[in-house]
Design a protein around this motif. Structure first.
Motif, PDB file in Angstrom:
ATOM      1  N   VAL A 104      96.862  25.376 107.746  1.00 14.95           N
ATOM      2  CA  VAL A 104      96.382  25.559 106.464  1.00 14.95           C
ATOM      3  C   VAL A 104      96.646  24.308 105.594  1.00 14.95           C
ATOM      4  CG1 VAL A 104      96.303  27.184 104.287  1.00 14.95           C
ATOM      5  CG2 VAL A 104      96.734  28.235 106.718  1.00 14.95           C
ATOM      6  N   TYR A 105      95.400  23.774 105.139  1.00 14.57           N
ATOM      7  CA  TYR A 105      95.582  22.451 104.291  1.00 14.57           C
ATOM      8  C   TYR A 105      95.597  23.129 103.053  1.00 14.57           C
ATOM      9  CZ  TYR A 105      94.333  18.598 101.411  1.00 14.57           C
ATOM     10  OH  TYR A 105      94.072  17.714 100.437  1.00 14.57           O
ATOM     11  N   GLU A 106      96.702  22.810 102.300  1.00 14.21           N
ATOM     12  CA  GLU A 106      96.793  23.089 100.730  1.00 14.21           C
ATOM     13  C   GLU A 106      96.595  21.858  99.864  1.00 14.21           C
ATOM     14  OE1 GLU A 106     100.140  25.718  99.738  1.00 14.21           O
ATOM     15  OE2 GLU A 106     100.186  26.329 101.774  1.00 14.21           O
ATOM     16  N   PRO A 107      95.741  21.875  98.806  1.00 15.67           N
ATOM     17  CA  PRO A 107      95.462  20.690  98.048  1.00 15.67           C
ATOM     18  C   PRO A 107      96.659  20.251  97.256  1.00 15.67           C
ATOM     19  CG  PRO A 107      93.745  22.273  97.789  1.00 15.67           C
ATOM     20  CD  PRO A 107      94.861  22.893  98.841  1.00 15.67           C
ATOM     21  N   GLY A 108      97.604  21.216  96.939  1.00 14.40           N
ATOM     22  CA  GLY A 108      98.874  20.706  96.026  1.00 14.40           C
ATOM     23  C   GLY A 108      99.637  19.928  97.029  1.00 14.40           C
ATOM     24  N   LEU A 109      99.691  20.150  98.395  1.00 16.97           N
ATOM     25  CA  LEU A 109     100.659  19.372  99.016  1.00 16.97           C
ATOM     26  C   LEU A 109      99.955  18.126  99.656  1.00 16.97           C
ATOM     27  CD1 LEU A 109     102.199  22.480 101.050  1.00 16.97           C
ATOM     28  CD2 LEU A 109     103.046  21.310  98.968  1.00 16.97           C
ATOM     29  N   GLY A 110      98.747  18.089  99.925  1.00 15.84           N
ATOM     30  CA  GLY A 110      97.894  16.945 100.597  1.00 15.84           C
ATOM     31  C   GLY A 110      98.339  16.975 102.188  1.00 15.84           C
ATOM     32  N   ASP A 111      98.168  15.754 102.602  1.00 20.69           N
ATOM     33  CA  ASP A 111      98.501  15.448 104.034  1.00 20.69           C
ATOM     34  C   ASP A 111      99.222  14.300 104.177  1.00 20.69           C
ATOM     35  OD1 ASP A 111      98.652  15.336 106.829  1.00 20.69           O
ATOM     36  OD2 ASP A 111      96.596  15.049 107.128  1.00 20.69           O
ATOM     37  N   ASN A 112     100.561  14.242 104.251  1.00 21.38           N
ATOM     38  CA  ASN A 112     101.203  12.952 104.429  1.00 21.38           C
ATOM     39  C   ASN A 112     100.586  12.107 105.662  1.00 21.38           C
ATOM     40  OD1 ASN A 112     102.587  13.477 102.189  1.00 21.38           O
ATOM     41  ND2 ASN A 112     104.407  14.220 103.162  1.00 21.38           N
ATOM     42  N   ASN A 113     100.488  12.832 106.848  1.00 22.30           N
ATOM     43  CA  ASN A 113      99.963  12.068 108.164  1.00 22.30           C
ATOM     44  C   ASN A 113      98.762  11.476 107.896  1.00 22.30           C
ATOM     45  OD1 ASN A 113     102.418  13.018 109.006  1.00 22.30           O
ATOM     46  ND2 ASN A 113     101.351  14.631 110.119  1.00 22.30           N
ATOM     47  N   GLY A 114      97.851  11.984 107.436  1.00 26.44           N
ATOM     48  CA  GLY A 114      96.400  11.551 107.070  1.00 26.44           C
ATOM     49  C   GLY A 114      96.141  10.607 105.846  1.00 26.44           C
ATOM     50  N   ASN A 115      97.244  10.500 105.191  1.00 24.50           N
ATOM     51  CA  ASN A 115      97.307   9.409 103.769  1.00 24.50           C
ATOM     52  C   ASN A 115      96.463  10.301 102.810  1.00 24.50           C
ATOM     53  OD1 ASN A 115      98.849   7.851 105.010  1.00 24.50           O
ATOM     54  ND2 ASN A 115      97.193   6.534 106.025  1.00 24.50           N
ATOM     55  N   ILE A 116      96.360  11.537 102.600  1.00 28.52           N
ATOM     56  CA  ILE A 116      95.677  12.541 101.770  1.00 28.52           C
ATOM     57  C   ILE A 116      96.549  12.649 100.679  1.00 28.52           C
ATOM     58  CG2 ILE A 116      94.436  14.415 101.298  1.00 28.52           C
ATOM     59  CD1 ILE A 116      93.008  12.526 103.134  1.00 28.52           C
ATOM     60  N   ALA A 117      96.553  12.256  99.539  1.00 32.13           N
ATOM     61  CA  ALA A 117      97.370  12.471  98.173  1.00 32.13           C
ATOM     62  C   ALA A 117      97.360  14.025  97.933  1.00 32.13           C
ATOM     63  CB  ALA A 117      96.951  11.700  97.066  1.00 32.13           C
ATOM     64  N   ALA A 118      98.443  14.510  97.224  1.00 30.48           N
ATOM     65  CA  ALA A 118      98.833  15.999  96.772  1.00 30.48           C
ATOM     66  C   ALA A 118      97.880  15.961  95.631  1.00 30.48           C
ATOM     67  CB  ALA A 118     100.346  15.911  96.601  1.00 30.48           C
ATOM     68  N   GLY A 119      97.170  17.074  95.565  1.00 30.10           N
ATOM     69  CA  GLY A 119      96.103  17.286  94.580  1.00 30.10           C
ATOM     70  C   GLY A 119      94.805  17.163  95.038  1.00 30.10           C
ATOM     71  N   THR A 120      94.435  16.469  96.150  1.00 28.71           N
ATOM     72  CA  THR A 120      93.244  16.221  96.537  1.00 28.71           C
ATOM     73  C   THR A 120      92.479  17.595  97.081  1.00 28.71           C
ATOM     74  OG1 THR A 120      93.888  14.015  97.336  1.00 28.71           O
ATOM     75  CG2 THR A 120      91.757  14.852  98.223  1.00 28.71           C
ATOM     76  N   PRO A 121      91.292  17.886  96.476  1.00 31.80           N
ATOM     77  CA  PRO A 121      90.656  19.102  96.957  1.00 31.80           C
ATOM     78  C   PRO A 121      90.020  18.750  98.406  1.00 31.80           C
ATOM     79  CG  PRO A 121      89.825  18.421  94.913  1.00 31.80           C
ATOM     80  CD  PRO A 121      90.763  17.222  95.193  1.00 31.80           C
ATOM     81  N   PHE A 122      89.547  19.922  99.151  1.00 27.05           N
ATOM     82  CA  PHE A 122      89.425  19.818 100.620  1.00 27.05           C
ATOM     83  C   PHE A 122      87.988  18.873 100.527  1.00 27.05           C
ATOM     84  CE2 PHE A 122      87.467  21.108 104.465  1.00 27.05           C
ATOM     85  CZ  PHE A 122      88.487  21.077 105.302  1.00 27.05           C
ATOM     86  N   MET A 123      87.160  19.154  99.676  1.00 25.71           N
ATOM     87  CA  MET A 123      85.896  18.718  99.584  1.00 25.71           C
ATOM     88  C   MET A 123      85.877  16.965  99.377  1.00 25.71           C
ATOM     89  SD  MET A 123      83.874  20.690 100.425  1.00 25.71           S
ATOM     90  CE  MET A 123      83.950  22.639 100.590  1.00 25.71           C
ATOM     91  N   GLU A 124      87.010  16.431  99.091  1.00 27.26           N
ATOM     92  CA  GLU A 124      87.076  15.150  98.537  1.00 27.26           C
ATOM     93  C   GLU A 124      87.658  14.551  99.676  1.00 27.26           C
ATOM     94  OE1 GLU A 124      88.765  14.345  94.814  1.00 27.26           O
ATOM     95  OE2 GLU A 124      87.285  15.762  93.702  1.00 27.26           O
ATOM     96  N   ILE A 125      88.174  15.240 100.690  1.00 27.60           N
ATOM     97  CA  ILE A 125      88.883  14.455 101.988  1.00 27.60           C
ATOM     98  C   ILE A 125      87.675  13.750 102.829  1.00 27.60           C
ATOM     99  CG2 ILE A 125      89.969  14.914 104.310  1.00 27.60           C
ATOM    100  CD1 ILE A 125      91.295  17.339 102.762  1.00 27.60           C
ATOM    101  N   PRO A 126      87.902  12.776 103.280  1.00 28.65           N
ATOM    102  CA  PRO A 126      86.707  12.118 104.191  1.00 28.65           C
ATOM    103  C   PRO A 126      86.471  12.988 105.309  1.00 28.65           C
ATOM    104  CG  PRO A 126      88.854  10.685 104.001  1.00 28.65           C
ATOM    105  CD  PRO A 126      88.850  11.943 103.194  1.00 28.65           C
ATOM    106  N   GLU A 127      85.241  12.830 105.725  1.00 26.16           N
ATOM    107  CA  GLU A 127      84.844  13.413 107.062  1.00 26.16           C
ATOM    108  C   GLU A 127      85.596  13.113 108.226  1.00 26.16           C
ATOM    109  OE1 GLU A 127      82.680  16.206 107.057  1.00 26.16           O
ATOM    110  OE2 GLU A 127      82.531  15.944 105.001  1.00 26.16           O
ATOM    111  N   SER A 128      85.948  11.840 108.188  1.00 28.53           N
ATOM    112  CA  SER A 128      86.971  11.530 109.223  1.00 28.53           C
ATOM    113  C   SER A 128      88.235  11.873 109.496  1.00 28.53           C
ATOM    114  CB  SER A 128      86.732   9.936 109.542  1.00 28.53           C
ATOM    115  OG  SER A 128      87.558   9.466 108.199  1.00 28.53           O
TER     116      SER A 128
END
Length: 129
Positions: free
Chosen positions: A40-64
């Motif tokens: 489960v991707y939670e926007p409040g946590l982000g994804d450290n492995n994928g360099n996704i900052a905390a607070g990033t909504p799912f729709m703003e994550i790159p397609e890659s």
């Protein structure tokens, strides 16, 4: 008198407008679940492995971006709503005896409350003898 009544209703209308706006804005807080592995991707946590900052909504994550657990594509994720709401997919909420709309906390209370009542019932049988 109508002016006075309209002034009294205005704060209520503003509160309703705020609630409507809050209900309209949750897609930014919505969690997304990987259909392949259950991550489960939670926007409040982000994804450290994928360099996704905390607070990033799912729709703003790159397609890659890929699932950090199984490597599934972004298209393999389904919206499961914000945290604290009923778990599962919205299309399944109508099944069952109404428990599908309960939040995880409510489900836990229902399960362990039922188990506790069962134990009390079994212990009360000793009083019959």
């Amino acid at each position: 008198m109508d002016t006075h009544e309209s002034n009294e209703l205005q704060p209520e209308q503003e509160a309703q407008t705020e609630q409507t706006e809050q209900q309209a804005s949750p897609p930014e807080r919505d969690r997304y679940e990987c259909l392949a592995c259950g991550y489960v991707y939670e926007p409040g946590l982000g994804d450290n492995n994928g360099n996704i900052a905390a607070g990033t909504p799912f729709m703003e994550i790159p397609e890659s971006w890929r699932c950090p657990v199984c490597g599934a594509r972004k298209q393999s994720f389904a919206n499961v709503g914000p945290k604290g709401t009923a778990s599962g997919f919205k299309e399944n909420f109508s099944y069952g005896f109404g428990v599908n709309t309960l939040t995880p906390t409510q489900k836990t209370l229902l399960i362990f409350g039922g188990l506790g009542l069962g134990v009390l019932f079994m212990l009360s049988l000793y009083g019959l003898g």
